[in-house]
Design a protein around this motif. Structure first.
Motif, PDB file in Angstrom:
ATOM      1  N   SER A 114       0.831  -1.202   0.000  1.00  0.00           N
ATOM      2  CA  SER A 114       0.000   0.000   0.000  1.00  0.00           C
ATOM      3  C   SER A 114       0.866   1.253   0.000  1.00  0.00           C
ATOM      4  O   SER A 114       1.879   1.330   0.698  1.00  0.00           O
ATOM      5  N   THR A 120      -4.390  -3.041   6.908  1.00  0.00           N
ATOM      6  CA  THR A 120      -5.276  -3.797   6.019  1.00  0.00           C
ATOM      7  C   THR A 120      -6.730  -3.685   6.443  1.00  0.00           C
ATOM      8  O   THR A 120      -7.619  -3.506   5.609  1.00  0.00           O
ATOM      9  N   GLN A 210       1.967  -4.391   5.707  1.00  0.00           N
ATOM     10  CA  GLN A 210       2.323  -3.219   4.911  1.00  0.00           C
ATOM     11  C   GLN A 210       3.577  -2.510   5.422  1.00  0.00           C
ATOM     12  O   GLN A 210       4.012  -1.516   4.845  1.00  0.00           O
TER      13      GLN A 210
END
Length: 333
Positions: A114, A120, A210
């Motif tokens: 991302s 998430t 991420q």
């Protein structure tokens, strides 16, 4: 002439893009396998050696030696079968930003993580009257809105600015994250403020998929136990002068005694959307708990996770066992 060999010069550094070192951290040469059309270099593990996750309840701090993002330059020269450097499309010169994240198998090869919200799930749970943190990738975020407050996100190009943390004020209800054009809504995160009058909520923090620090609170019953390890040897207790022994002396002597404490914790009821957060915690290499006023490293001792759904399980509560990542008796050498 056909491609025969590639030589990769890999540069890894912190700071701004212009701080590239003069000497490469790694120089790797590979010859193409006859049946292959390309030459591939696996650089993920090499880069990972230069990321240094350190956390003491200080999100995004670099004063403690924390390195959560680095610049990477892959400078690759191509050579033909006579070991002559190509005169076209050569060298291949690419620069990246790398963080301590990962992709799933389903994401395919070299997935890009991302570039905005580094979480998430679309939900977070906080104890009532408690502020929270949400990680973002500053390059891809223009602003965020919490209630009636709008905050612009700035990035000076330094790696210590790339991963930033939104402070969520106590008792907020949602966080809206916008693109760099300040008009495209990228993600809305709902904040659940939990009143827990009986049990003490514990905050577990881990590096998520991420690459940012994610907080997960365990609101319900927590119990602590410890397991002991030791060794024994048999000793001679006979007094040579009397030929007898004292009954208050044992034949067995204990040594190398130590113990490891563990916690059994419960999340309380959460939404199905939080399954991704639980999964990422299980897969994280770096997990901490805020316990008795200190930030302590822990390891998920539970090695399996039964994924729960509203359809199958109605109400979702996860019970997880953690082990402290140190011995109870201090034997640090």
């Amino acid at each position: 002439m056909a491609l025969n060999r590639a030589e990769l010069n890999l540069y890894i550094w912190s700071g701004t893009n212009s701080n590239k070192p003069t000497e490469a951290n790694f120089v790797i040469s590979k010859t193409k396998v006859a049946s292959h059309a390309d030459i591939n270099f696996e650089i993920g593990e090499l880069i990972n050696d230069y990321l240094n996750p350190v956390f003491n309840n200080d999100y995004g701090s670099t004063t403690n030696g924390n390195i959560d993002c680095v610049w990477v330059n892959a400078y690759t020269r191509l050579f033909d079968e006579e070991d002559v450097s190509y005169s076209y499309s050569n060298p291949v010169d690419r620069t990246f930003l790398a963080v301590n994240g990962y992709g799933d198998f389903e994401d395919g090869g070299t997935p890009e993580l991302s570039r905005n919200a580094l979480i998430t799930s679309s939900n977070i749970y906080l104890p009532e009257n408690t502020a929270g943190k949400i990680p973002i990738f500053a390059e891809g975020v223009g602003k965020f809105v919490i209630g009636s407050s709008t905050t612009q996100v700035t990035d000076n190009g330094n790696t210590n600015q790339k991963i930033q943390y939104i402070t969520v004020p106590a008792n907020s209800t949602s966080v809206a994250i916008y693109d760099t054009n300040d008009s495209t809504l990228l993600k809305t995160i709902t904040v659940h403020n939990i009143c827990e009058p009986k049990f003490t909520p514990y905050k577990v923090t881990f590096i998520g998929k991420q690459g940012g620090l994610i907080d997960l609170y365990f609101f319900k019953k927590t119990s602590e136990k410890f397991s002991v390890s030791d060794a024994t040897y048999k000793t001679n207790i006979i007094d040579n002068t009397t030929g007898s022994y004292n009954t208050y002396k044992g034949q067995k002597q204990r040594y190398n005694v130590n113990a490891v404490s563990s916690l059994s914790m419960n999340t309380g009821f959460i939404l199905e959307d939080m399954n991704s957060t639980i999964e990422e915690m299980f897969l994280s290499e770096n997990v901490w708990i805020r316990y008795e006023g200190k930030t302590l490293p822990i390891i998920p001792k539970s090695k399996s996770m039964q994924v729960k759904t509203n359809l199958n399980d109605k109400l979702l509560n996860y019970s997880v066992e953690f082990e402290f990542a140190f011995n109870k008796i201090n034997n640090v050498r």
